[in-house]
Design an enzyme around this catalytic site. Structure first.
Site, mmCIF file in Angstrom:
data_model
loop_
_atom_site.group_PDB
_atom_site.id
_atom_site.type_symbol
_atom_site.label_atom_id
_atom_site.label_comp_id
_atom_site.label_asym_id
_atom_site.label_seq_id
_atom_site.Cartn_x
_atom_site.Cartn_y
_atom_site.Cartn_z
ATOM 1 N N SER A 97 0.904 -1.039 0.033
ATOM 2 C CA SER A 97 -0.086 -0.112 0.124
ATOM 3 C C SER A 97 0.908 1.351 0.026
ATOM 4 O O SER A 97 1.659 1.471 -0.926
ATOM 5 C CB SER A 97 -1.197 -0.075 1.384
ATOM 6 O OG SER A 97 -2.123 0.944 1.066
ATOM 7 N N ASP A 227 -9.689 -5.511 -4.454
ATOM 8 C CA ASP A 227 -9.201 -4.521 -3.547
ATOM 9 C C ASP A 227 -10.133 -3.386 -3.756
ATOM 10 O O ASP A 227 -10.078 -2.634 -4.491
ATOM 11 C CB ASP A 227 -7.731 -4.127 -4.054
ATOM 12 C CG ASP A 227 -7.064 -3.290 -2.929
ATOM 13 O OD1 ASP A 227 -7.525 -2.461 -2.454
ATOM 14 O OD2 ASP A 227 -5.799 -3.343 -2.974
ATOM 15 N N HIS A 256 -7.457 -6.061 -0.253
ATOM 16 C CA HIS A 256 -6.219 -4.901 -0.012
ATOM 17 C C HIS A 256 -5.261 -5.488 0.754
ATOM 18 O O HIS A 256 -3.891 -5.427 0.702
ATOM 19 C CB HIS A 256 -6.502 -3.734 0.467
ATOM 20 C CG HIS A 256 -5.743 -2.663 0.526
ATOM 21 N ND1 HIS A 256 -4.861 -2.304 -0.697
ATOM 22 C CD2 HIS A 256 -5.153 -1.795 1.541
ATOM 23 C CE1 HIS A 256 -3.798 -1.205 -0.153
ATOM 24 N NE2 HIS A 256 -4.005 -1.270 1.091
#
Length: 276
Positions: A97, A227, A256
């Protein structure tokens, strides 16, 4: 507790696990978490003979809660100091991320002299924000709502993220882990309010397009096609095409947090990539 005193006096916490003489794998965590979010991967690779190093970015976890410097260029300059302090060479960098953005900007800004490969997991590059040049991105209003929610009730907002879109626990029939939720919330609440707030702009508005184009080493892109936080079509899919040596693996139905939910599969993919 291992701490590195940085150029401005801030202290950076890091973990150094596994075989001290093993090949090095570094880990960069996502927003608003800490190095604890990588413990499954670090323990697994450590058991395979690798040396696993992960840090808490400034303002996060056990590192100093600085008021200024909550931006990507500062973060990667901190990481460069850690690489130099530990004399990290021939490493494989792994980032999730916001941490995938950190890996990307580090390689774009500081080069690949100390790194042989990289892995981006559900990563924010090339750009999360919707613009005329990036119509697949997310509207700024969404990120503004994050900031509003933090100011109203950060604790509840972080609980909502963890119980919902981060792990896809809001999907019908999805098995839910109360432990994962509590861990995410605890890590988030241990991060400075100012850092977490500032980093919403950093992860959503930083453009990594040019960084991706510069990276001259193999990069494995792992991304879930469900996601809900960093949509695949605007991120992983585009990043893999921009990378000169990018390789994409799509996790069908993946959230995610594939490294937290699809633990065995991600670990196997990492092991295969770092060994090759």
């Amino acid at each position: 507790m291992p701490l590195l005193r940085l150029r401005d006096g801030a202290e950076l916490f890091y973990k150094d696990w596994g075989n001290p003489e093993g090949a090095i794998v570094t880990f960069s965590h996502g927003w608003p978490l800490s190095s604890d979010n990588w413990e499954n991967q670090m323990a697994f690779l450590g058991e395979q003979g690798f040396r696993c190093i992960a840090h808490d970015r400034r303002g996060h976890g056990r590192s100093t809660q600085t008021w200024h410097g909550n931006d990507m260029d500062t973060f990667v300059d901190d990481l460069k100091e850690l690489f130099e302090h530990l004399d990290i060479k021939d490493a494989v960098m792994v980032g999730h991320s916001h941490g995938g953005g950190e890996v990307t900007r580090f390689l774009g800004k500081h080069g690949t002299g100390r790194v042989r490969k990289a892995v981006l997991v559900g990563a924010v590059p090339p750009l999360m924000l919707k613009t005329a040049a990036n119509p697949e991105g997310t509207d700024k209003a969404v990120f503004d709502s994050f900031r509003d929610a933090m100011r109203r009730d950060r604790a509840q907002f972080f609980l909502d993220v963890a119980t919902g879109p981060f792990y896809n626990f809001n999907r019908e029939g999805a098995p839910r882990s109360e432990g994962q939720i509590r861990s995410w919330w605890q890590q988030g609440m241990n991060t400075s309010f100012k850092t977490a707030y500032d980093c919403i702009k950093d992860f959503s508005e930083t453009d990594f397009t040019d960084d991706l184009k510069k990276i001259n080493i193999p990069v494995l892109v792992l991304h879930g096609d469900d996601d809900q936080v960093v949509p695949f079509g605007a991120s992983g899919e585009k990043s893999a095409k921009l990378l000169p040596q990018g390789k994409l693996k799509i996790y069908g139905g993946g959230s995610h947090a594939i490294h937290n939910i699809n633990v065995d599969e991600v670990n196997a993919d990492l092991l295969d990539f770092v060994r090759s």
